[in-house]
Design a protein around this motif. Structure first.
Motif, PDB file in Angstrom:
ATOM      1  N   ASP A 163       0.821  -1.210   0.000  1.00 53.82           N
ATOM      2  CA  ASP A 163       0.000   0.000   0.000  1.00 53.82           C
ATOM      3  C   ASP A 163       0.862   1.270   0.000  1.00 53.82           C
ATOM      4  O   ASP A 163       0.579   2.241   0.696  1.00 53.82           O
ATOM      5  N   VAL A 164       1.903   1.278  -0.828  1.00 54.22           N
ATOM      6  CA  VAL A 164       2.795   2.439  -0.903  1.00 54.22           C
ATOM      7  C   VAL A 164       2.045   3.695  -1.358  1.00 54.22           C
ATOM      8  O   VAL A 164       2.507   4.819  -1.136  1.00 54.22           O
ATOM      9  N   LEU A 165       0.888   3.533  -1.972  1.00 52.70           N
ATOM     10  CA  LEU A 165       0.056   4.675  -2.341  1.00 52.70           C
ATOM     11  C   LEU A 165      -0.235   5.561  -1.131  1.00 52.70           C
ATOM     12  O   LEU A 165      -0.460   6.763  -1.275  1.00 52.70           O
ATOM     13  N   TYR A 166      -0.218   4.986   0.060  1.00 49.19           N
ATOM     14  CA  TYR A 166      -0.561   5.722   1.273  1.00 49.19           C
ATOM     15  C   TYR A 166       0.664   6.354   1.950  1.00 49.19           C
ATOM     16  O   TYR A 166       0.584   6.834   3.080  1.00 49.19           O
ATOM     17  N   LYS A 167       1.771   6.385   1.255  1.00 46.17           N
ATOM     18  CA  LYS A 167       3.044   6.856   1.819  1.00 46.17           C
ATOM     19  C   LYS A 167       2.945   8.228   2.470  1.00 46.17           C
ATOM     20  O   LYS A 167       3.503   8.464   3.545  1.00 46.17           O
ATOM     21  N   PHE A 168       2.249   9.153   1.833  1.00 43.92           N
ATOM     22  CA  PHE A 168       2.216  10.537   2.314  1.00 43.92           C
ATOM     23  C   PHE A 168       0.943  10.866   3.101  1.00 43.92           C
ATOM     24  O   PHE A 168       0.742  12.020   3.488  1.00 43.92           O
ATOM     25  N   ASN A 169       0.112   9.871   3.339  1.00 42.85           N
ATOM     26  CA  ASN A 169      -1.199  10.147   3.910  1.00 42.85           C
ATOM     27  C   ASN A 169      -1.211  10.202   5.434  1.00 42.85           C
ATOM     28  O   ASN A 169      -2.088  10.829   6.020  1.00 42.85           O
ATOM     29  N   GLU A 170      -0.246   9.564   6.087  1.00 43.33           N
ATOM     30  CA  GLU A 170      -0.276   9.500   7.552  1.00 43.33           C
ATOM     31  C   GLU A 170      -0.070  10.878   8.182  1.00 43.33           C
ATOM     32  O   GLU A 170      -0.794  11.262   9.104  1.00 43.33           O
ATOM     33  N   LYS A 171       0.896  11.624   7.684  1.00 41.43           N
ATOM     34  CA  LYS A 171       1.219  12.908   8.308  1.00 41.43           C
ATOM     35  C   LYS A 171       0.340  14.041   7.800  1.00 41.43           C
ATOM     36  O   LYS A 171       0.204  15.070   8.470  1.00 41.43           O
ATOM     37  N   ASN A 172      -0.231  13.874   6.622  1.00 43.94           N
ATOM     38  CA  ASN A 172      -1.109  14.906   6.064  1.00 43.94           C
ATOM     39  C   ASN A 172      -2.309  14.220   5.418  1.00 43.94           C
ATOM     40  O   ASN A 172      -2.392  14.122   4.191  1.00 43.94           O
ATOM     41  N   PRO A 173      -3.243  13.719   6.237  1.00 40.27           N
ATOM     42  CA  PRO A 173      -4.361  12.924   5.697  1.00 40.27           C
ATOM     43  C   PRO A 173      -5.174  13.698   4.664  1.00 40.27           C
ATOM     44  O   PRO A 173      -5.568  14.838   4.885  1.00 40.27           O
ATOM     45  N   ARG A 174      -5.388  13.069   3.532  1.00 38.69           N
ATOM     46  CA  ARG A 174      -6.201  13.671   2.484  1.00 38.69           C
ATOM     47  C   ARG A 174      -7.322  12.740   2.047  1.00 38.69           C
ATOM     48  O   ARG A 174      -8.171  13.119   1.257  1.00 38.69           O
ATOM     49  N   PHE A 175      -7.315  11.505   2.553  1.00 42.73           N
ATOM     50  CA  PHE A 175      -8.370  10.541   2.270  1.00 42.73           C
ATOM     51  C   PHE A 175      -8.367   9.493   3.367  1.00 42.73           C
ATOM     52  O   PHE A 175      -7.391   9.359   4.114  1.00 42.73           O
ATOM     53  N   ASP A 176      -9.455   8.729   3.457  1.00 43.09           N
ATOM     54  CA  ASP A 176      -9.627   7.743   4.526  1.00 43.09           C
ATOM     55  C   ASP A 176      -9.197   6.369   4.032  1.00 43.09           C
ATOM     56  O   ASP A 176      -9.988   5.608   3.487  1.00 43.09           O
ATOM     57  N   GLU A 177      -7.932   6.056   4.251  1.00 43.95           N
ATOM     58  CA  GLU A 177      -7.413   4.767   3.782  1.00 43.95           C
ATOM     59  C   GLU A 177      -8.022   3.587   4.536  1.00 43.95           C
ATOM     60  O   GLU A 177      -7.896   2.440   4.096  1.00 43.95           O
ATOM     61  N   GLU A 178      -8.686   3.864   5.658  1.00 43.67           N
ATOM     62  CA  GLU A 178      -9.368   2.811   6.412  1.00 43.67           C
ATOM     63  C   GLU A 178     -10.849   2.711   6.034  1.00 43.67           C
ATOM     64  O   GLU A 178     -11.577   1.894   6.602  1.00 43.67           O
TER      65      GLU A 178
END
Length: 270
Positions: A163-178
């Motif tokens: 799920d490398v697509l979510y690389k930048f999402n943890e620190k700057n959430p832009r969508f709900d990967e869960e």
């Protein structure tokens, strides 16, 4: 940083100055030896025609193989060394030249454009806005369709950073990967990959480079892989000699704590 190996003494995902790594093959091997390593595998980025900025060009590939094999022989009494390749979905390569391959997805093709999903948050955001109207779920669905096909396409032995697509999402959430739709796209990909019997990486590379605080894949997807009888292997996706075994013992402990079946935790992909 130094990380003396305790439990995990193997790592089959490493990059060097032949592509986008910071250290030479020999420097990486010496770091592994200093850390008490048992085996290392090099997985340089294979030639990918759509983007030359981070991969080996064809003329460098044979030099890479020769270099790894040179030091494989030189240090054979101290550590096992394997010559592999990281094959992107769009990589062109001859698998017979390598000991193993990691199959990864770094791009999504949309309307003739190739969206880099792990190069920078800005690149991914701009492309998603321009080509998907800002719909990250639509991008995720297309991404995971490629992930689900990556072993068939590349003939690889390991599934790279699922799920490398979510690389930048943890620190700057832009969508709900869960979110349920994101989870379904990812688990559908896992369902396609499980029958191959190949291990999924528990990849700590984004932690060492300060993009994330947890490894790929996410905890829920790791649990799903375990529930489906899938196998895993720890890797640091190291791009420098300081992180050859970064976080691998922690990743192993996390798997144990989550009651991942121990018989499906691998240390070698062969």
């Amino acid at each position: 940083m130094t990380f003396k190996c305790k439990t995990v003494k193997t790592n089959f995902h490493m990059h060097t100055t032949f592509a986008d790594g910071k250290n030479t093959v020999e420097e990486m091997i010496l770091a592994a030896i200093d850390n008490g390593g048992e085996a290392v595998g090099f997985s340089e980025h294979g030639y990918t025609p759509i983007d030359h900025s981070w991969c080996m060009l064809p003329e460098a590939t044979d030099r890479y193989i020769e270099n790894v094999n040179l030091y494989k022989e030189k240090y054979k009494d101290k550590i096992k060394v394997y010559c592999g390749i990281e094959a992107d979905y769009y990589t062109v390569y001859d698998k017979t030249k390598f000991d193993y391959a990691i199959g990864s997805v770094h791009y999504v093709e949309k309307d003739g454009f190739y969206i880099p999903v792990d190069k920078s948050a800005r690149d991914t955001d701009e492309c998603t806005q321009r080509l998907y109207g800002g719909d990250y779920l639509a991008l995720a669905k297309d991404y995971f369709l490629l992930v689900g096909d990556v072993l068939e396409k590349t003939g690889a032995d390991i599934v790279g950073h699922l799920d490398v697509l979510y690389k930048f999402n943890e620190k700057n959430p832009r969508f709900d990967e869960e979110g349920k739709d994101f989870i379904k796209a990812a688990t559908d990909a896992i369902d396609n990959l499980i029958p191959y019997g190949k291990p999924f990486e528990i990849n700590t590379g984004a932690i060492s480079r300060s993009y994330k605080t947890k490894p790929y894949p996410s905890a829920g997807l790791i649990d799903y892989i375990g529930a489906m009888g899938g196998k895993v292997i720890m890797s640091s996706d190291s791009h420098n000699a300081d992180t050859v075994y970064f976080g691998l013992d922690d990743a192993y402990e996390m798997l144990v704590e989550r009651k991942f079946p121990k018989e499906n935790i691998l240390f070698y992909p062969f």
